[in-house]
Design a protein around this motif. Structure first.
Motif, PDB file in Angstrom:
ATOM      1  N   MET A   1       0.830  -1.180   0.000  1.00 56.95           N
ATOM      2  CA  MET A   1       0.000   0.000   0.000  1.00 56.95           C
ATOM      3  C   MET A   1       0.877   1.247   0.000  1.00 56.95           C
ATOM      4  O   MET A   1       2.057   1.189   0.262  1.00 56.95           O
ATOM      5  N   ALA A   2       0.248   2.376  -0.242  1.00 55.62           N
ATOM      6  CA  ALA A   2       0.985   3.624  -0.451  1.00 55.62           C
ATOM      7  C   ALA A   2       1.074   4.465   0.824  1.00 55.62           C
ATOM      8  O   ALA A   2       0.199   4.407   1.686  1.00 55.62           O
ATOM      9  N   THR A   3       2.115   5.261   0.886  1.00 52.41           N
ATOM     10  CA  THR A   3       2.205   6.324   1.877  1.00 52.41           C
ATOM     11  C   THR A   3       1.770   7.591   1.157  1.00 52.41           C
ATOM     12  O   THR A   3       2.395   8.000   0.181  1.00 52.41           O
ATOM     13  N   VAL A   4       0.687   8.188   1.640  1.00 54.73           N
ATOM     14  CA  VAL A   4       0.066   9.332   0.985  1.00 54.73           C
ATOM     15  C   VAL A   4       0.294  10.583   1.820  1.00 54.73           C
ATOM     16  O   VAL A   4      -0.080  10.627   2.989  1.00 54.73           O
ATOM     17  N   LEU A  22      -9.021   6.098   2.904  1.00 53.01           N
ATOM     18  CA  LEU A  22      -7.635   5.762   2.577  1.00 53.01           C
ATOM     19  C   LEU A  22      -7.035   4.813   3.614  1.00 53.01           C
ATOM     20  O   LEU A  22      -6.399   3.816   3.252  1.00 53.01           O
ATOM     21  N   CYS A  23      -7.248   5.103   4.892  1.00 50.63           N
ATOM     22  CA  CYS A  23      -6.693   4.251   5.954  1.00 50.63           C
ATOM     23  C   CYS A  23      -7.321   2.858   5.939  1.00 50.63           C
ATOM     24  O   CYS A  23      -6.615   1.858   6.079  1.00 50.63           O
ATOM     25  N   HIS A  27      -3.725   2.274   3.301  1.00 48.78           N
ATOM     26  CA  HIS A  27      -2.711   3.294   3.039  1.00 48.78           C
ATOM     27  C   HIS A  27      -2.292   3.978   4.338  1.00 48.78           C
ATOM     28  O   HIS A  27      -3.062   4.054   5.295  1.00 48.78           O
ATOM     29  N   THR A  28      -1.085   4.479   4.347  1.00 49.51           N
ATOM     30  CA  THR A  28      -0.546   5.243   5.467  1.00 49.51           C
ATOM     31  C   THR A  28      -0.606   6.711   5.076  1.00 49.51           C
ATOM     32  O   THR A  28      -0.264   7.071   3.945  1.00 49.51           O
ATOM     33  N   VAL A  97       1.938  10.829  -3.699  1.00 50.88           N
ATOM     34  CA  VAL A  97       2.588   9.545  -3.456  1.00 50.88           C
ATOM     35  C   VAL A  97       3.835   9.545  -4.323  1.00 50.88           C
ATOM     36  O   VAL A  97       3.733   9.600  -5.553  1.00 50.88           O
ATOM     37  N   ILE A 114      -4.072   4.545  -6.636  1.00 54.23           N
ATOM     38  CA  ILE A 114      -3.415   3.814  -5.547  1.00 54.23           C
ATOM     39  C   ILE A 114      -4.235   2.649  -5.009  1.00 54.23           C
ATOM     40  O   ILE A 114      -3.748   1.897  -4.178  1.00 54.23           O
TER      41      ILE A 114
END
Length: 141
Positions: A1-4, A22-23, A27-28, A97, A114
């Motif tokens: 998963m992505a860090t946004v 998102l969480c 995603h972080t 991202v 994402i």
């Protein structure tokens, strides 16, 4: 998963729902304040790409809702100048991202970018602040 990296207006209910989606999608988030970020026109323009200038604007801004300002009347330079001076005009959220950036929370676009667990979205369109979808005046947009 992505860090946004997620720029929000603190206290915005719409941004809270977007962060929740998102969480819950794994995603972080690195949350930042859209209103206190030191924006400049060149950096801000990276979030909008080739989108029409009218889509760059926060539709809940009181001067837009009242019709005092019409986003289609602005060219790229004018819009960026206005948004740097008053970040409340910027559509929310701004997300990044890596080197990829996105403005606004169009579900399909974010999902294609994402990935989202779409079952976490719920009934309300997360692109809009609840005060806009109900038709009442926004609170401190």
């Amino acid at each position: 998963m992505a860090t946004v990296v997620f720029w929000e207006k603190p206290g915005c209910q719409g941004n809270a729902k977007q962060k929740e989606i998102l969480c819950s999608s794994g995603h972080t988030l690195e949350v930042r304040d859209l209103l206190t970020e030191p924006w400049d026109a060149a950096r801000l323009a990276l979030f909008f790409g080739e989108r029409p200038v009218a889509e760059w604007f926060n539709p809940a801004h009181p001067r837009i809702k009242s019709g005092e300002l019409t986003p289609v009347d602005f060219d790229r330079g004018e819009a960026l100048q206005l948004m740097v001076a008053e970040p409340l005009f910027i559509v929310r959220p701004l997300m990044q991202v890596g080197e990829e950036r996105l403005a606004g929370f169009d579900l399909a676009q974010v999902h294609n970018w994402i990935g989202l667990k779409l079952e976490s979205v719920g009934e309300r369109d997360p692109r809009n602040c609840p005060c806009v979808t109900r038709g009442s005046a926004p609170q401190q947009s």
